[in-house]
Design a protein around this motif. Structure first.
Motif, PDB file in Angstrom:
ATOM      1  N   ILE A 218       0.831  -1.200   0.000  1.00 10.33           N
ATOM      2  CA  ILE A 218       0.000   0.000   0.000  1.00 10.33           C
ATOM      3  C   ILE A 218       0.868   1.254   0.000  1.00 10.33           C
ATOM      4  N   LEU A 219       1.898   1.242   0.779  1.00 11.59           N
ATOM      5  CA  LEU A 219       2.752   2.416   0.913  1.00 11.59           C
ATOM      6  C   LEU A 219       4.029   2.239   0.107  1.00 11.59           C
ATOM      7  N   LEU A 220       4.302   3.200  -0.737  1.00  9.31           N
ATOM      8  CA  LEU A 220       5.504   3.128  -1.541  1.00  9.31           C
ATOM      9  C   LEU A 220       6.749   3.144  -0.656  1.00  9.31           C
ATOM     10  N   PRO A 221       7.734   2.326  -0.971  1.00 16.18           N
ATOM     11  CA  PRO A 221       8.986   2.346  -0.194  1.00 16.18           C
ATOM     12  C   PRO A 221       9.789   3.578  -0.582  1.00 16.18           C
ATOM     13  N   CYS A 222       9.180   4.734  -0.348  1.00 17.76           N
ATOM     14  CA  CYS A 222       9.703   5.966  -0.926  1.00 17.76           C
ATOM     15  C   CYS A 222      11.080   6.332  -0.399  1.00 17.76           C
ATOM     16  N   PHE A 223      11.317   6.120   0.875  1.00 14.87           N
ATOM     17  CA  PHE A 223      12.574   6.565   1.452  1.00 14.87           C
ATOM     18  C   PHE A 223      13.755   5.688   1.039  1.00 14.87           C
ATOM     19  N   SER A 224      13.475   4.638   0.250  1.00 15.03           N
ATOM     20  CA  SER A 224      14.550   3.811  -0.302  1.00 15.03           C
ATOM     21  C   SER A 224      14.657   3.989  -1.813  1.00 15.03           C
ATOM     22  N   SER A 225      13.974   4.987  -2.355  1.00 18.26           N
ATOM     23  CA  SER A 225      13.916   5.137  -3.816  1.00 18.26           C
ATOM     24  C   SER A 225      15.139   5.828  -4.402  1.00 18.26           C
ATOM     25  N   SER A 295      -2.489   6.454 -16.037  1.00 18.80           N
ATOM     26  CA  SER A 295      -3.629   7.304 -15.675  1.00 18.80           C
ATOM     27  C   SER A 295      -4.252   6.861 -14.360  1.00 18.80           C
ATOM     28  N   THR A 296      -3.561   5.983 -13.613  1.00 15.12           N
ATOM     29  CA  THR A 296      -4.089   5.485 -12.349  1.00 15.12           C
ATOM     30  C   THR A 296      -4.100   6.572 -11.284  1.00 15.12           C
ATOM     31  N   CYS A 297      -5.211   6.646 -10.551  1.00 12.12           N
ATOM     32  CA  CYS A 297      -5.325   7.641  -9.484  1.00 12.12           C
ATOM     33  C   CYS A 297      -4.947   6.990  -8.160  1.00 12.12           C
ATOM     34  N   ASP A 298      -3.698   7.014  -7.826  1.00 10.80           N
ATOM     35  CA  ASP A 298      -3.250   6.426  -6.570  1.00 10.80           C
ATOM     36  C   ASP A 298      -2.030   7.202  -6.081  1.00 10.80           C
ATOM     37  N   ALA A 299      -1.167   6.537  -5.375  1.00 10.53           N
ATOM     38  CA  ALA A 299      -0.030   7.238  -4.771  1.00 10.53           C
ATOM     39  C   ALA A 299       1.191   7.264  -5.672  1.00 10.53           C
ATOM     40  N   THR A 300       1.063   6.869  -6.948  1.00  8.59           N
ATOM     41  CA  THR A 300       2.249   6.697  -7.782  1.00  8.59           C
ATOM     42  C   THR A 300       2.964   7.994  -8.105  1.00  8.59           C
ATOM     43  N   ASP A 301       2.351   9.142  -7.868  1.00 13.48           N
ATOM     44  CA  ASP A 301       3.028  10.409  -8.130  1.00 13.48           C
ATOM     45  C   ASP A 301       3.731  10.953  -6.891  1.00 13.48           C
ATOM     46  N   LYS A 558      10.080  39.140  -1.847  1.00 14.63           N
ATOM     47  CA  LYS A 558       9.865  38.104  -0.830  1.00 14.63           C
ATOM     48  C   LYS A 558      10.991  37.074  -0.951  1.00 14.63           C
ATOM     49  N   GLN A 559      11.084  36.210   0.049  1.00 11.12           N
ATOM     50  CA  GLN A 559      12.084  35.150   0.029  1.00 11.12           C
ATOM     51  C   GLN A 559      11.612  33.967  -0.827  1.00 11.12           C
ATOM     52  N   ILE A 560      12.566  33.140  -1.179  1.00  7.99           N
ATOM     53  CA  ILE A 560      12.304  31.872  -1.879  1.00  7.99           C
ATOM     54  C   ILE A 560      13.018  30.770  -1.107  1.00  7.99           C
ATOM     55  N   ARG A 561      12.322  29.657  -0.837  1.00  7.83           N
ATOM     56  CA  ARG A 561      12.994  28.490  -0.258  1.00  7.83           C
ATOM     57  C   ARG A 561      12.978  27.388  -1.324  1.00  7.83           C
ATOM     58  N   PRO A 562      14.088  27.202  -2.050  1.00  3.90           N
ATOM     59  CA  PRO A 562      14.104  26.226  -3.147  1.00  3.90           C
ATOM     60  C   PRO A 562      13.945  24.799  -2.629  1.00  3.90           C
ATOM     61  N   ILE A 563      13.317  23.961  -3.448  1.00  4.31           N
ATOM     62  CA  ILE A 563      13.187  22.545  -3.134  1.00  4.31           C
ATOM     63  C   ILE A 563      13.574  21.717  -4.361  1.00  4.31           C
ATOM     64  N   ARG A 564      13.839  20.453  -4.111  1.00  4.37           N
ATOM     65  CA  ARG A 564      14.053  19.457  -5.167  1.00  4.37           C
ATOM     66  C   ARG A 564      13.227  18.229  -4.807  1.00  4.37           C
ATOM     67  N   ILE A 565      13.080  17.319  -5.749  1.00  5.56           N
ATOM     68  CA  ILE A 565      12.292  16.124  -5.461  1.00  5.56           C
ATOM     69  C   ILE A 565      13.019  14.862  -5.910  1.00  5.56           C
ATOM     70  N   VAL A 566      12.645  13.755  -5.262  1.00  5.36           N
ATOM     71  CA  VAL A 566      13.036  12.407  -5.671  1.00  5.36           C
ATOM     72  C   VAL A 566      11.753  11.620  -5.842  1.00  5.36           C
ATOM     73  N   ARG A 567      11.529  11.121  -7.025  1.00  8.03           N
ATOM     74  CA  ARG A 567      10.295  10.377  -7.274  1.00  8.03           C
ATOM     75  C   ARG A 567      10.276   9.077  -6.474  1.00  8.03           C
ATOM     76  N   CYS A 568       9.116   8.754  -5.916  1.00  9.43           N
ATOM     77  CA  CYS A 568       9.007   7.521  -5.123  1.00  9.43           C
ATOM     78  C   CYS A 568       9.108   6.270  -5.983  1.00  9.43           C
ATOM     79  N   ASP A 569       8.816   6.393  -7.273  1.00 13.32           N
ATOM     80  CA  ASP A 569       8.925   5.214  -8.130  1.00 13.32           C
ATOM     81  C   ASP A 569      10.368   4.970  -8.579  1.00 13.32           C
ATOM     82  N   GLY A 570      11.299   5.839  -8.134  1.00 11.48           N
ATOM     83  CA  GLY A 570      12.708   5.626  -8.416  1.00 11.48           C
ATOM     84  C   GLY A 570      13.152   6.005  -9.808  1.00 11.48           C
TER      85      GLY A 570
END
Length: 586
Positions: A218-225, A295-301, A558-570
């Protein structure tokens, strides 16, 4: 007489054959009572065998019970006369007592034990039992009654056949205590539902225990991606700090609840300053913007948000205008600098999108804005042939036009490309020319836009892992997610402990908008042939616990706090034709 037909209840623990060895071993450690009964006509043979969750394959398993305790435990007994197709009112009975009645009268039956959160027949629905439906929790407080198969297809938590969403005035998906799960990390039992949800984790339902769900699926192993890492909140990776997992489809944020959907026209277009309050993000963009996403509506994004420990800076400046005051929705540009936009006419005519079409009635405009701003995930995930076509699926008539409330990376790409294209000084085709992006006369020579500063940051950043995106300006939902983490998980303390600068003061998001006056001319208007660009964008003033959110003039610093991402699907897009959705041009 045929044997009574048992309806599978929440006590059943089906063991899929695809469980890995580690999962089977875990199931064997869960002890309880396995209830069985004879299927011989006219013979009552209700028995109990001490068992475990894996071995009870021909009965109904009740974890935590002994045979001595389950035999005397009362529960909700639902009976149906299958021949006359009538339902018998719920009765309080033991499992064997319920079976005995069913066996005597040739009834179908289901039985659910009472718990500390479910104490009477009023907490169950025999109608749901007969329909083989029950409560389905999304993990963040929302509940619907459906079949187990349908609930599992959305990776949500089925509470059991016969369960109901509302037990009196209590929502089963919020109330009581139960398992609380953090995506990819752990699941802890006996946590208050409200505490679990408010901390940004997933609550699996009142009285439900972690083992009852295959959490790993159910939960993506995101922190290991991220290859080579098992991440935790607060970890430092490539000069950025792990904040948490963001799910565009219903993550707890703290901002303006209009971004949860289901708001009226006046609330959507207002944008006045309000205190940040919790809400669940509403899906507003298709996947990561790539043609190969499902096109699946789940946690894949879902993705891990990595945040800079310090605000964006450039030449010792920490405050920036949102952009240069010109039109900000730029064309698609390849990494080699080639303009590849195919929707140039749409950009020329409709700019950043619009709120109001003067060719339509007021009622129709209001209905369109309300619908487009709250339409469901499946519509947003509609497949398209090219990345730009898919990005344009984010409807142009919206309360923020084409600007996404979820996908800051997409917003930032458009913002950066707008300034890059202006700098080229060229005409691409009969629709797209650099003067379209001329800076506002109010943008002074000593002003620096957030876009220009961010380009310098990305130019000077060496990215080691292809799985980490470029730096970008967070969308309003992503910024609201940071605000919620400040309020519920002491994000600022984590930043300080890592030697960083806490989130304080006003910060821009990358979600543009309009200074909409409601007249028949001006910003956010489309007259049938052309639209006007916006001059406002969304921002949050971090003053925890009294954070506020509003739309504001883009030329305010105003200030900006930049972010980056790591996709959970690896996955990453470095070697993909869609790389322009992962790496920002500099």
């Amino acid at each position: 007489m045929a044997a009574p037909k048992p309806v599978i209840t929440e006590g059943d623990f089906a063991v899929p054959t695809q469980f890995p060895d580690s999962r089977i071993s875990a199931l064997k450690e869960i002890t309880g009572a396995c209830m069985t009964f004879s299927f011989d006509p006219g013979i009552s043979g209700c028995t109990c065998i001490a068992s475990n969750a894996y071995s009870c394959k021909n009965g109904t398993f009740y974890a935590g019970f002994t045979c001595g305790s389950i035999i005397s435990t009362k529960g909700a007994c639902c009976l149906t006369d299958r021949e006359n197709k009538t339902q018998i009112p719920c009765q309080t009975s033991t499992f064997c007592g319920c079976y005995a009645i069913a066996n005597s009268f040739n009834f179908d039956f289901s039985w659910n034990p009472f718990t500390k959160d479910k104490t009477s027949c009023e907490d169950f629905s025999c109608n749901n039992s007969i329909k083989t439906i029950g409560a389905c929790c999304n993990g963040q407080g929302k509940c619907r009654e459906t079949t187990e198969k349908d609930c599992q297809s959305t990776n949500h938590f089925f509470q059991g056949i016969g369960t109901i969403c509302l037990e009196g005035d209590r929502n089963i998906c919020i109330s009581g205590t139960g398992g609380c799960c953090e995506p990819g990390i752990t699941c802890i039992n006996e946590i208050l539902g409200t505490d679990c949800i408010n901390s940004g984790k997933l609550y699996i339902g009142a009285s439900k225990l972690c083992y009852e769900f295959n959490i790993e699926s159910i939960l993506l192993p995101c922190f290991s991606s991220l290859p080579g890492y098992v991440l935790n909140v607060g970890d430092i990776v490539e000069n950025s700090m792990v904040v948490g997992v963001y799910k565009p489809y219903e993550t707890v944020c703290a901002g303006n609840p209009i971004f949860a959907g289901n708001s009226d026209f006046d609330s959507l277009v207002d944008g006045g300053e309000t205190f940040c309050v919790p809400y669940l993000s509403s899906y507003d963009y298709n996947g990561y913007g790539n043609v190969n996403e499902t096109s699946t509506c789940d946690a894949t994004d879902s993705y891990i948000i990595l945040m800079s420990l310090t605000p964006l800076s450039y030449n010792d400046n920490y405050n920036f205008t949102w952009n240069n005051g010109g039109m900000a929705y730029g064309p698609l540009i390849s990494p080699s600098g080639k303009i590849i936009e195919t929707e140039t006419q749409q950009i020329n005519l409709k700019k950043e999108g619009y709120i109001y079409n003067t060719q339509l009635s007021d009622v129709v405009n209001r209905n369109i804005i309300s619908y487009n701003s709250t339409s469901g995930c499946s519509e947003k995930r509609e497949e398209q042939d090219t990345p730009e076509q898919r990005s344009f699926r984010n409807t142009e008539q919206n309360f923020n036009g084409r600007w996404s409330s979820d996908w800051g990376l997409h917003n930032t790409i458009r913002m950066v490309n707008a300034e890059i294209f202006y700098e080229t000084g060229i005409t691409y085709d009969s629709y797209l020319y650099s003067n379209l992006y001329s800076p506002s006369s109010a943008f002074g020579s000593d002003d620096t836009s957030a876009v220009a500063a961010l380009r310098e940051l990305n130019k000077n950043t060496i990215i080691v892992s292809d799985n980490i995106s470029s730096w970008f300006i967070p969308s309003i939902n992503e910024l609201s997610f940071l605000a919620d983490q400040c309020m519920t998980n002491n994000l600022n303390n984590t930043i300080i402990n890592n030697g960083g600068v806490p989130l304080q003061g006003e910060h821009w998001s990358s979600t543009g908008s309009f200074n909409f006056s409601g007249s028949t001319a001006g910003e956010g208007m489309f007259n049938g042939s052309t639209a006007s660009q916006g001059s406002y964008a969304w921002s949050i003033n971090f003053n925890t616990p009294h954070n506020t959110i509003k739309k504001d003039d883009r030329l305010i610093d105003k200030q900006i706090r930049p972010i980056r991402i790591v996709r959970c699907d690896g996955l990453n897009l470095k070697n993909s034709k869609n790389r322009l959705w992962w790496r920002i041009n500099t």
